[in-house]
Every structure is written in structure tokens, then in C-alpha cells.
Design an enzyme around this catalytic site. Structure first.
Site, PDB file in Angstrom:
ATOM      1  N   ARG A 109     -17.659  37.870 -13.329  1.00 55.95           N
ATOM      2  CA  ARG A 109     -16.492  38.183 -14.171  1.00 55.95           C
ATOM      3  C   ARG A 109     -16.272  39.692 -14.061  1.00 55.95           C
ATOM      4  O   ARG A 109     -17.145  40.479 -14.437  1.00 55.95           O
ATOM      5  CB  ARG A 109     -16.733  37.772 -15.619  1.00 55.95           C
ATOM      6  CG  ARG A 109     -15.686  38.331 -16.568  1.00 55.95           C
ATOM      7  CD  ARG A 109     -15.739  37.714 -17.944  1.00 55.95           C
ATOM      8  NE  ARG A 109     -15.218  36.364 -17.903  1.00 55.95           N
ATOM      9  CZ  ARG A 109     -14.860  35.660 -18.992  1.00 55.95           C
ATOM     10  NH1 ARG A 109     -14.972  36.206 -20.195  1.00 55.95           N
ATOM     11  NH2 ARG A 109     -14.391  34.437 -18.878  1.00 55.95           N
ATOM     12  N   HIS A 136      -8.161  33.140 -13.283  1.00 54.37           N
ATOM     13  CA  HIS A 136      -9.260  32.516 -14.070  1.00 54.37           C
ATOM     14  C   HIS A 136      -9.354  31.044 -13.632  1.00 54.37           C
ATOM     15  O   HIS A 136      -9.081  30.126 -14.399  1.00 54.37           O
ATOM     16  CB  HIS A 136      -8.945  32.628 -15.567  1.00 54.37           C
ATOM     17  CG  HIS A 136     -10.126  32.392 -16.464  1.00 54.37           C
ATOM     18  ND1 HIS A 136     -11.402  32.163 -15.986  1.00 54.37           N
ATOM     19  CD2 HIS A 136     -10.230  32.357 -17.823  1.00 54.37           C
ATOM     20  CE1 HIS A 136     -12.226  31.996 -17.004  1.00 54.37           C
ATOM     21  NE2 HIS A 136     -11.544  32.100 -18.122  1.00 54.37           N
ATOM     22  N   GLN A 139     -11.280  28.172 -15.631  1.00 54.91           N
ATOM     23  CA  GLN A 139     -10.614  27.701 -16.844  1.00 54.91           C
ATOM     24  C   GLN A 139      -9.520  26.692 -16.485  1.00 54.91           C
ATOM     25  O   GLN A 139      -9.344  25.674 -17.168  1.00 54.91           O
ATOM     26  CB  GLN A 139     -10.013  28.888 -17.605  1.00 54.91           C
ATOM     27  CG  GLN A 139      -9.381  28.484 -18.911  1.00 54.91           C
ATOM     28  CD  GLN A 139     -10.396  28.014 -19.929  1.00 54.91           C
ATOM     29  OE1 GLN A 139     -11.364  28.725 -20.217  1.00 54.91           O
ATOM     30  NE2 GLN A 139     -10.208  26.827 -20.494  1.00 54.91           N
ATOM     31  N   ASP A 225      -2.208  31.906 -24.395  1.00 55.11           N
ATOM     32  CA  ASP A 225      -3.405  32.738 -24.277  1.00 55.11           C
ATOM     33  C   ASP A 225      -3.176  33.980 -25.140  1.00 55.11           C
ATOM     34  O   ASP A 225      -2.055  34.212 -25.617  1.00 55.11           O
ATOM     35  CB  ASP A 225      -3.582  33.111 -22.789  1.00 55.11           C
ATOM     36  CG  ASP A 225      -4.902  33.790 -22.471  1.00 55.11           C
ATOM     37  OD1 ASP A 225      -5.764  33.888 -23.358  1.00 55.11           O
ATOM     38  OD2 ASP A 225      -5.064  34.230 -21.316  1.00 55.11           O
ATOM     39  N   CYS A 265      -7.219  28.676 -23.786  1.00 51.93           N
ATOM     40  CA  CYS A 265      -8.528  28.869 -23.141  1.00 51.93           C
ATOM     41  C   CYS A 265      -9.572  29.420 -24.107  1.00 51.93           C
ATOM     42  O   CYS A 265     -10.760  29.292 -23.862  1.00 51.93           O
ATOM     43  CB  CYS A 265      -8.386  29.766 -21.917  1.00 51.93           C
ATOM     44  SG  CYS A 265      -7.814  31.426 -22.277  1.00 51.93           S
ATOM     45  N   ARG A 293     -15.456  23.105 -19.721  1.00 49.09           N
ATOM     46  CA  ARG A 293     -15.918  24.199 -18.842  1.00 49.09           C
ATOM     47  C   ARG A 293     -17.308  23.866 -18.295  1.00 49.09           C
ATOM     48  O   ARG A 293     -17.601  24.104 -17.118  1.00 49.09           O
ATOM     49  CB  ARG A 293     -15.980  25.519 -19.636  1.00 49.09           C
ATOM     50  CG  ARG A 293     -14.623  26.116 -19.993  1.00 49.09           C
ATOM     51  CD  ARG A 293     -13.878  26.643 -18.780  1.00 49.09           C
ATOM     52  NE  ARG A 293     -14.597  27.649 -18.051  1.00 49.09           N
ATOM     53  CZ  ARG A 293     -14.609  28.955 -18.356  1.00 49.09           C
ATOM     54  NH1 ARG A 293     -13.894  29.404 -19.365  1.00 49.09           N
ATOM     55  NH2 ARG A 293     -15.296  29.825 -17.617  1.00 49.09           N
TER      56      ARG A 293
HETATM   57  N1  NVA Z   1      -6.473  36.216 -20.384  1.00 45.39           N
HETATM   58  C1  NVA Z   1      -7.687  36.383 -21.147  1.00 45.39           C
HETATM   59  C2  NVA Z   1      -8.543  35.186 -20.975  1.00 45.39           C
HETATM   60  C3  NVA Z   1      -9.847  35.239 -21.756  1.00 45.39           C
HETATM   61  C4  NVA Z   1     -10.725  34.066 -21.488  1.00 45.39           C
HETATM   62  C5  NVA Z   1      -8.405  37.640 -20.685  1.00 45.39           C
HETATM   63  O1  NVA Z   1      -8.387  37.916 -19.482  1.00 45.39           O
HETATM   64  O2  NVA Z   1      -8.946  38.362 -21.536  1.00 45.39           O
HETATM   65  N1   CP Z   2     -12.123  30.989 -21.947  1.00 42.10           N
HETATM   66  C1   CP Z   2     -13.090  31.837 -21.602  1.00 42.10           C
HETATM   67  O1   CP Z   2     -13.250  32.187 -20.438  1.00 42.10           O
HETATM   68  O2   CP Z   2     -13.864  32.256 -22.630  1.00 42.10           O
HETATM   69  P1   CP Z   2     -14.961  33.411 -22.614  1.00 42.10           P
HETATM   70  O3   CP Z   2     -14.210  34.721 -22.464  1.00 42.10           O
HETATM   71  O4   CP Z   2     -15.646  33.301 -23.944  1.00 42.10           O
HETATM   72  O5   CP Z   2     -15.890  33.203 -21.465  1.00 42.10           O
END
Ligand code: NVA
Ligand code: CP
Length: 312
Positions: A109, A136, A139, A225, A265, A293
């Protein structure tokens, strides 16, 4: 680990797999989920190690990958920028070369997609995108599987994306093109999704709407989101002003198909991008979505490490 013999496959964005591979994968998700819910051990990845690198916060991604790998019989190493040499400027290419000699599969990540691509280019083992600024894909795998579980095939259906043209929206766009459903997108001006990022030239599967209520009309799935994704916190106040009308509410759900479901998500901000009456209401499937997930990523790790199992 010795370099694997077969062709090396990564999962860095939805467009890395074919529609046929997704059909296979969703079949495996069902089998793996059924075993889990029947308390039957399934441990095909004994002695395999997953390295997880987090340069941003996580709850679901960390727990689902870590629990998933242990359930499959393997083990996990967890790294963050702060507690590894990545935070002290070790080049990502060197990190990739080292970790991929010690571990069998890597989940990252991070911020820019180019960073995970650079890692993958120097990795001997499969690399999975656990979220970047641009995509992502894990997800979206969970979301599509959840849709299929609740409503059957997604082909020919309509998904309404309300809010930011972000990493989730880009991944939905790739999925719509690949799997044959229609994506309605409504974003505030200045926060549109980028066809260039998703590498989609002109998508027949995409319809843009200024009004989020219009985007929801007839949709089989309404999803949204956070207004401010990780890494964009400096824009928070400007985004709160720009996104005020892009809150999924009861009127939007009422405009959707009568069997429509709602997904997010997570993490969610009730009263910002979604009203509590929607996310906690009868059309919401967010807890199934979060649980899935675990199951989709177990199927993904099985596929990346073992290929198609059971002669499929
Ligand atoms: N779009 C959000 C998703 C979090 C799971 C982010 O990137 O923070
Ligand atoms: N939806 C998702 O990726 O959640 P986290 O940021 O908690 O991993």
C-alpha cells in the site's frame, strides 16, 4: 526464495487480469469462503511468506491479508515506512530485490502507482496492489464479488459512483470495461476521474452526470467513498465545500433500481459522503463487502502462487 519457474504475474490494477481470469477467481472465492464458514481448514500455502508493506494506514487490508495468509497455512511479515529502511531512503528497487529473495509474495500500500510498478519490475515474486493513489483493485474484487453474491452476474448492470474520481473510481472504470457493466459517475467539478490514469480511451461503459441524483437513477449498485483520500489531507477543507452535494442519501437510493444495494469500501464518515440512514439501512451490504476482502484476497494469493487449482 528461488525465482519461481512459471511466468510471473502481478496484480497491480484491475486490467492486469482477463475477464476469464475473474470468472475463475470468483469461483475460487466462493469455494474458499464456503470452507471458511464450514470451519474446514484449507492450507495450500504452508511455508509461504507474505510480505506486507504499508506506507499508508489500514485496518481492513492489513487484517484481511494477514488473517488470510495465516488461514492458508503461510506466514506474514509486516513492514511500514517508519520501521523499515524505506523510510530512510533505501531505493524501492533494492527493497524489491531483497524482500523477493526472502518472501514468496508481496502486498504493498503506497502513494504513486509508479512506485509499486518499480517494485514489481525488480521483484522475483508476485506483487499485489493494496491501494495506491491511482487504484484499489483488491477492494473492487471484493465489491464485485459481493454484488454477485447478492444480485447475480454484474454484466449488463449499472453501478453508480458518487463522489471523488479517485483510486476506487479508476478501478471501477477498468472493471466496467472488462466485465461489461455500465458505470454512472458523478463527481464535483475539478474532481473528475481520469480516463488516462485508467488507460481507458473511450469507454462505452461510462456515463458522466453533473447531478448525483441523476447518476443513481436505475442503478443496481450505488457506491461512494470518502471525500478526502489518504495523502490528500491538505485539501480537506476545500473538498468538504466542493463535495457537499455528493452525499448519498435516501432520495438517491429511492431513485435507484428498487433492488439496488449500497456499498462503501470503508472507513466511512456518516453525514459526509453518506447518510447514516443509507449505510446503516436495509440496502447496505457494507459488512459483507468488508468480509469479502478476506475471501477474495485468499483466492488471489492462491492464484498468484499456485495458478489454477483443480484442473479448471
Ligand atoms: N479512497 C480511499 C480509500 C480508502 C480505503 C483512500 O485512498 O484513502
Ligand atoms: N477499504 C480499505 O482498504 O480499508 P483499509 O484502509 O482499512 O485497509
Amino acid at each position: 526464495m528461488p525465482a519461481p519457474k512459471g511466468p510471473l504475474k502481478h496484480f497491480l490494477q484491475i486490467s492486469d487480469f482477463t475477464a476469464d481470469e475473474y470468472t475463475y477467481l470468483f469461483g475460487r472465492v466462493k469455494a474458499i469462503k464456503d470452507l471458511f464458514h464450514s470451519y474446514i481448514q484449507y492450507r495450500p500455502l504452508v511455508d509461504r511468506t507474505l510480505a506486507m508493506i504499508f506506507e499508508k494506514a489500514s485496518t481492513r487490508t492489513r487484517v484481511s491479508f494477514e488473517a488470510g495468509m495465516y488461514q492458508l497455512g503461510g506466514s506474514v511479515v509486516h513492514l511500514t515506512t517508519g520501521d523499515s529502511q524505506l523510510g530512510r531512503s533505501e531505493p524501492i528497487e533494492d527493497t524489491a530485490r531483497v524482500i523477493s529473495r526472502m518472501c514468496d509474495i508481496v502486498m504493498i500500500r503506497t502513494f504513486e502507482q509508479t512506485k509499486i510498478e518499480r517494485f514489481a519490475a525488480f521483484s522475483r515474486v508476485p506483487v499485489i496492489n493494496g491501494l495506491t493513489n491511482e487504484f484499489h483493485p483488491c477492494q473492487i474484487l471484493a465489491d464485485i464479488y459481493t454484488f454477485i453474491e447478492h444480485r447475480g452476474p454484474i454484466q449488463g448492470k449499472t453501478v453508480a459512483w458518487i463522489g471523488d474520481g479517485n483510486n476506487m473510481a479508476n478501478s471501477w472504470l477498468q472493471a466496467a470495461q472488462l466485465l461489461g457493466f455500465t458505470l454512472h459517475i458523478s463527481t464535483p467539478k475539478g474532481y473528475e476521474l481520469s480516463l488516462k490514469t485508467a488507460e481507458v480511451k473511450t469507454s462505452a461503459s461510462l456515463k458522466l452526470f453533473d447531478d448525483p441524483l441523476e447518476a443513481c437513477k436505475g442503478a443496481h449498485l450505488v457506491t461512494t467513498d470518502v471525500w478526502t483520500s489518504m495523502g490528500f489531507e491538505a485539501e480537506n477543507e476545500a473538498r468538504k465545500a466542493a463535495f457537499a452535494h455528493w452525499k448519498v442519501n435516501d432520495a438517491m437510493m429511492a431513485a435507484a433500481d428498487k433492488a439496488a444495494i449500497f456499498m462503501h469500501c470503508l472507513p466511512a464518515h456518516r453525514g459526509e459522503e453518506v447518510d447514516a440512514s443509507v449505510i446503516d439501512g436495509p440496502q447496505s451490504v457494507v459488512w459483507d463487502e468488508a468480509e469479502n476482502r478476506l475471501h477474495v484476497q485468499k483466492a488471489l494469493m492462491e492464484y498468484l502462487l499456485l495458478g489454477r487449482v483443480g484442473g479448471r
